[in-house]
Design an enzyme around this catalytic site. Structure first.
Site, PDB file in Angstrom:
ATOM      1  N   GLU B  60       0.817  -1.229   0.000  1.00 59.01           N
ATOM      2  CA  GLU B  60       0.000   0.000   0.000  1.00 59.01           C
ATOM      3  C   GLU B  60       0.839   1.262   0.000  1.00 59.01           C
ATOM      4  OE1 GLU B  60      -0.740  -2.600   1.913  1.00 59.01           O
ATOM      5  OE2 GLU B  60      -2.800  -3.154   1.356  1.00 59.01           O
ATOM      6  N   HIS B 129      -9.956  -4.842  11.169  1.00 57.38           N
ATOM      7  CA  HIS B 129     -10.747  -4.638   9.947  1.00 57.38           C
ATOM      8  C   HIS B 129     -12.065  -3.924  10.214  1.00 57.38           C
ATOM      9  CE1 HIS B 129      -8.615  -7.081   6.799  1.00 57.38           C
ATOM     10  NE2 HIS B 129      -7.954  -7.415   7.885  1.00 57.38           N
TER      11      HIS B 129
END
Lengths: 328, 325
Positions: B60, B129
């Protein structure tokens, strides 16, 4: 060897050396504040590398970027004015020592988070490839960067996507004050290239001509084959990490050893040996450079401060500029 | 009017903008061959090819940085994060590079880039998450933050975000991807920074965005039954925030409830509450109320997760406090 080119390289290095010395003096006089990371001793790398590039090739550098900026722009006025925090600075007084920018001359910044600019350089190269333009991106950083995740991700993507970029590690043996042997498990930073893989060279960064040749090869590889290279230029920082660092972690003997390899003195010797100029001619050049730096200081000193009414400028582009603030 | 899903609305926005402007490209994990981790980008690789729909390694920081670098020289990337949780791996790129390059360069750099993906929790995904990242990004000058609740807004706002000259963090929702709603066939955009009055009312103002709009909708029938006329506002863009719309509503209703999925401390709702007490103090008949997630990393167990999130019951309780009941 072309005489004009050789003298140009010498003069560019001298310009950086004198600029940094005067910046140091201005700092001690309180005219400059913040961080100040001097490039003194490493001039061979920036000047050698950038002399090999085309003016249309992009440069992305770190917070120790005065040298690279001057090598590309030869414009000490806009650099000194930026250090003085003036509106006439190359980043209009918003950047300071660590954030020089000149987009017109494709100098894409000084960046001050170690490693964070390596993916940016890969991105600039991505754009060149995307638009099928022939430009190559030169990305400079120090040995400390070689341990950052962003560095690895940048090299990984550049290799994977075959991006036209030349990564240039200026290995000055210290990551701030920590010697290389305490931070790197490998002898040469360039071995980092092996796993991606990408071409690599380890060279003497104190020899501007060797740097120029090596980076020239890497530029050709990038431009003609679309492949990145990791060049490691071994060099030495004559000053501390920043102006507040007296560099007590290094011995006097070590400093003296490296000063004998001073890239400017050794190039002067070569110029004499080749008979391309004599001492009087280089002395004249020296005086000219000193005048130029003095003029830069005068320019900076006489330039206006940024208008405080413009404090909120340059946060958002376009019509959203005023409405995007954080509230009253 | 036709009804399409939230994910299809996002895809239409990206496809239309990519067809319109060669400089726009899409990059991220699984966006191409896999057709999108949440199928938002289905069919886009076939439509636009590998040059413009770029699959990335799980890196990322690297690909967010590549996107920013390419935008520095004029491309207009859409960077997809599989979820906004993973944007934290690229936090340095968003905060230190994307948000600051324009200022640090004295306005030389313009950075038209969109970072998008789902934020917030879904169903029992665990602590790493299930978090709201919008406060991190709203805090930072230089970024814009958009959080659409409906397919219509998702499409219109994403098209505006792609055309915007600034870095935009565009936060979607895993649980909204399948939600269907009316979306015009014809081309349209919705400007950033403009709130929508979803339901006009006079008794209290409820400000909520993204998933929380849908939670508020569950509460409205009961409120109506009780004769409470709530005005519901969706800011849609959290930065720049449509302060005028919220203030105008509070000046009318004199009561404000903010419903947000994020944590209470330093949340976006805290900033809205500050703005309202600062600019509409004399209009308020009760302290501003907030319903947020509980101040805890999200546990896995279903009952604990339910207890941690905003709920219909918590909204009712807050409404009752506001009305002094």
């Amino acid at each position: 060897m072309d005489r004009g080119l050789l003298l140009e390289i010498y003069r560019d290095m001298l310009l950086i050396r004198r600029f940094e010395e005067v910046a140091h003096r201005c700092y001690t006089e309180g005219l400059i504040s913040g961080f100040l990371h001097l490039y003194t001793g490493q001039e061979g790398v920036a000047v050698g590398a950038i002399s090999a590039a085309r003016p249309t090739d992009y440069i992305v550098a770190t917070y120790r970027e005065h040298g690279h900026y001057l090598a590309r722009t030869r414009d000490p006025k806009s650099a000194m004015a930026e250090l003085f925090g003036r509106a006439s600075g190359c980043s209009k007084g918003r950047g300071g020592s660590m954030h020089f920018f000149d987009l017109a001359r494709r100098f894409m910044g000084g960046h001050a988070i170690v490693g964070g600019h390596v993916p940016l350089a890969a991105g600039v190269a991505f754009a060149s490839k995307y638009r099928a333009e022939p430009d190559v991106t030169l990305c400079f950083f120090g040995d400390g960067t070689a341990n950052m995740g962003a560095f690895h991700e940048g090299l990984c993507l550049a290799s994977l996507w075959k991006l036209p970029v030349v990564f240039i590690c200026e290995n000055n043996l210290y990551a701030m004050g920590t010697p290389l042997y305490k931070t790197l498990a490998v002898e040469d930073v360039s071995t980092r290239a092996l796993g991606y893989p990408m071409a690599r060279e380890t060279i003497n960064g104190d020899d501007a001509l060797e740097v120029r040749e090596s980076v020239g090869r890497a530029l050709r590889r990038a431009r003609e084959e679309g492949l990145p290279t990791l060049v490691e230029a071994k060099t030495y920082r004559f000053r501390g990490h920043s102006i507040s660092d007296p560099a007590k972690y290094r011995s006097k003997e070590e400093l003296e050893f490296w000063k004998k390899r001073d890239p400017i003195l050794t190039l002067a010797e070569r110029i004499y040996t080749l008979g391309m100029a004599d001492e009087a001619q280089l002395k004249e050049m020296e005086l000219e450079v000193r005048r130029e730096i003095d003029e830069a200081v005068e320019f900076a000193r006489n330039s206006p401060l940024p208008d405080e009414k413009t404090l909120h400028d340059y946060v958002y582009a376009g019509s959203g500029e005023e409405t995007a603030g954080g509230g009253t | 009017m036709r009804q399409i899903a939230y994910r299809e609305a996002l895809r239409e926005a990206m496809s239309e903008e990519m067809a319109r402007d060669e400089r726009v490209y899409l990059m991220g994990e699984e966006v191409g061959a896999y057709q999108g981790a949440y199928k938002v980008t289905q069919g886009m690789l076939e439509q636009f090819g590998e040059k413009r729909v770029v699959d990335t390694p799980i890196a990322e920081c690297g690909f967010a940085g590549v996107g920013i670098g390419s935008a520095m020289v004029g491309l207009r990337p859409i960077i997809e994060f599989m979820t906004l949780n993973f944007s934290l791996v690229a936090f340095d790129q968003l905060i230190n590079n994307a948000a600051k390059l324009r200022l640090m360069s004295g306005g030389q750099i313009t950075l038209p880039i969109v970072f998008r993906g789902p934020g917030g929790g879904a169903h029992q995904l665990g602590a790493q998450h299930s978090q709201c990242t919008e406060p991190f990004y709203c805090y930072t000058p230089g970024l814009k933050v958009v959080m659409p609740a409906t397919p219509r807004d998702a499409k219109g706002l994403l098209k505006s975000a792609i055309r915007d000259e600034n870095p935009v963090v565009f936060i979607e929702s895993e649980v909204l991807y399948g939600f269907k709603g009316e979306v015009p066939e014809e081309e349209y955009t919705i400007p950033l920074g403009v709130a929508e009055v979803v339901r006009p009312g006079k008794d209290l103002t409820i400000v909520a965005w993204s998933k929380m709009q849908h939670l508020v909708k569950l509460v409205l029938p009961e409120l109506e039954k009780q004769g409470i006329d709530a005005e519901v506002i969706d800011p849609r863009t959290l930065r720049p925030l449509d302060e005028d719309a919220i203030l105008a509503s509070v000046r009318k209703t004199s009561r404000l409830l903010i419903v947000e999925e994020g944590w209470p401390y330093g949340g976006v709702g805290a900033q809205i509450a500050y703005l309202v007490q600062r600019n509409a103090f004399d209009y308020l008949d009760a302290p501003v109320e907030r319903v947020t997630s509980e101040d805890v990393p999200m546990p896995y167990a279903a009952n604990l997760e339910k207890a941690a999130l905003p709920s219909v019951e918590k909204v009712f309780a807050a409404v009752n406090r506001l009305l002094g009941r």
